[in-house]
Design an enzyme around this catalytic site. Structure first.
Site, PDB file in Angstrom:
ATOM      1  N   MET A   1       0.836  -1.191   0.000  1.00 51.76           N
ATOM      2  CA  MET A   1       0.000   0.000   0.000  1.00 51.76           C
ATOM      3  C   MET A   1       0.873   1.245   0.000  1.00 51.76           C
ATOM      4  O   MET A   1       2.092   1.167   0.044  1.00 51.76           O
ATOM      5  CB  MET A   1      -0.945  -0.016   1.198  1.00 51.76           C
ATOM      6  CG  MET A   1      -2.056  -1.058   1.073  1.00 51.76           C
ATOM      7  SD  MET A   1      -3.280  -0.934   2.388  1.00 51.76           S
ATOM      8  CE  MET A   1      -2.376  -1.629   3.753  1.00 51.76           C
ATOM      9  N   CYS A   2       0.246   2.398  -0.011  1.00 48.51           N
ATOM     10  CA  CYS A   2       0.932   3.667  -0.176  1.00 48.51           C
ATOM     11  C   CYS A   2       1.665   4.091   1.092  1.00 48.51           C
ATOM     12  O   CYS A   2       1.582   3.457   2.130  1.00 48.51           O
ATOM     13  CB  CYS A   2      -0.074   4.742  -0.577  1.00 48.51           C
ATOM     14  SG  CYS A   2      -1.072   4.303  -2.012  1.00 48.51           S
ATOM     15  N   GLN A   3       2.390   5.193   0.987  1.00 47.49           N
ATOM     16  CA  GLN A   3       3.145   5.753   2.102  1.00 47.49           C
ATOM     17  C   GLN A   3       2.688   7.195   2.325  1.00 47.49           C
ATOM     18  O   GLN A   3       2.509   7.956   1.366  1.00 47.49           O
ATOM     19  CB  GLN A   3       4.640   5.738   1.810  1.00 47.49           C
ATOM     20  CG  GLN A   3       5.227   4.348   1.680  1.00 47.49           C
ATOM     21  CD  GLN A   3       5.756   3.800   2.994  1.00 47.49           C
ATOM     22  OE1 GLN A   3       6.268   4.529   3.824  1.00 47.49           O
ATOM     23  NE2 GLN A   3       5.642   2.502   3.173  1.00 47.49           N
ATOM     24  N   HIS A  77       2.744  12.087  -0.231  1.00 47.48           N
ATOM     25  CA  HIS A  77       2.202  10.748  -0.483  1.00 47.48           C
ATOM     26  C   HIS A  77       3.016  10.063  -1.556  1.00 47.48           C
ATOM     27  O   HIS A  77       3.405  10.692  -2.549  1.00 47.48           O
ATOM     28  CB  HIS A  77       0.745  10.885  -0.947  1.00 47.48           C
ATOM     29  CG  HIS A  77       0.044   9.591  -1.219  1.00 47.48           C
ATOM     30  ND1 HIS A  77       0.120   8.946  -2.437  1.00 47.48           N
ATOM     31  CD2 HIS A  77      -0.769   8.823  -0.446  1.00 47.48           C
ATOM     32  CE1 HIS A  77      -0.618   7.840  -2.395  1.00 47.48           C
ATOM     33  NE2 HIS A  77      -1.157   7.743  -1.204  1.00 47.48           N
ATOM     34  N   ILE A  78       3.315   8.796  -1.361  1.00 45.87           N
ATOM     35  CA  ILE A  78       3.941   7.962  -2.380  1.00 45.87           C
ATOM     36  C   ILE A  78       2.965   6.830  -2.690  1.00 45.87           C
ATOM     37  O   ILE A  78       2.493   6.144  -1.782  1.00 45.87           O
ATOM     38  CB  ILE A  78       5.297   7.419  -1.912  1.00 45.87           C
ATOM     39  CG1 ILE A  78       6.309   8.566  -1.822  1.00 45.87           C
ATOM     40  CG2 ILE A  78       5.813   6.348  -2.851  1.00 45.87           C
ATOM     41  CD1 ILE A  78       7.629   8.162  -1.219  1.00 45.87           C
TER      42      ILE A  78
END
Length: 256
Positions: A1-3, A77-78
């Site tokens: 999932m994202c960071q 956000h990544i």
């Protein structure tokens, strides 16, 4: 999932150190390579950058690593795509206007079957579950308050709304209106408060360190929220599942 990465401060501060390590997770030390973005509040305005390239390859990310933009509230956000194609309109953070203020939102997780009706002014531009959730949050906040509410009132409303979305999956998010930073955890989220006496810090994702005692003033306070701790030698604290925290002037804020 994202960071996720968020910063809230009591005085304009740059995020160069934290972002340098964070950006490595976008295709370097981790496989989150489906785009990235960052938003800086400056007074009532924002600087908003997104790119569909991995953060470790993006010339825009390199600019952010080298250009010390100072802000009291930052959200980055990544992306690792779960819903929606890899393109600019699906890159977080997302921005909307409400009550004459910009609001910035980023989400980490995956929401299943969450497509409630949107009947107000807020509509998604892209195709992610995240942007749809943000639009619904803005819609419900607008319905709940006639004018600009206090931080206490906003926090109470968000504590009612967030579980309704989280029931559909993982809902870790950061939200800011340039005054405060709201952070909600379903699974993984950590925070750190930096204040006097400041110490040195060493990044986990890059061979880089800084001595904040030489960089900060005694009155400075900085709160950092991230998906996984950025430094190896600092006391990061974990959120509880389902917990919503708000940070104001660089410290955790407790409702009056």
């Amino acid at each position: 999932m994202c960071q996720l990465l968020g910063m809230n401060c009591n005085t304009p501060t740059d995020i160069v150190f934290s972002f340098s390590g964070f950006a490595q997770r976008g295709g370097g030390t981790d496989h989150h390579s489906d785009g990235w973005g960052i938003a800086f509040f400056e007074d009532r305005g924002i600087r908003h950058f997104v790119d569909h390239l991995p953060a470790v390859e993006s010339p825009i990310a390199e600019l952010i690593r080298r250009y010390p933009i100072k802000s009291r509230n930052v959200i980055a956000h990544i992306r690792k795509a779960t819903q929606g194609a890899v393109n600019l309109q699906n890159c977080h953070p997302f921005v909307r206007e409400l009550w004459g203020r910009y609001w910035v939102f980023a989400h980490n997780g995956n929401l299943t079957d969450f497509r409630p009706r949107l009947h107000g002014q807020f509509r998604p531009v892209g195709t992610t579950d995240s942007e749809h959730a943000f639009c619904w949050l803005m819609q419900e906040l607008a319905k709940s308050h006639a004018g600009v509410p206090s931080v206490d009132e906003l926090t109470l409303t968000l504590r009612e709304l967030a579980p309704r979305i989280a029931a559909h999956g993982t809902f870790n998010f950061l939200l800011s209106n340039g005054t405060a930073l709201w952070s909600h955890a379903s699974t993984h989220l950590w925070y750190l408060e930096r204040q006097h006496p400041f110490q040195g810090a060493e990044l986990s994702d890059q061979d880089l360190s800084v001595d904040f005692s030489q960089e900060a003033q005694a009155t400075d306070r900085v709160a950092v929220v991230v998906t996984a701790p950025l430094t190896r030698n600092q006391n990061w604290k974990a959120f509880q599942s389902g917990e919503l925290k708000v940070f104001l002037d660089g410290a955790e804020y407790h409702l009056s």
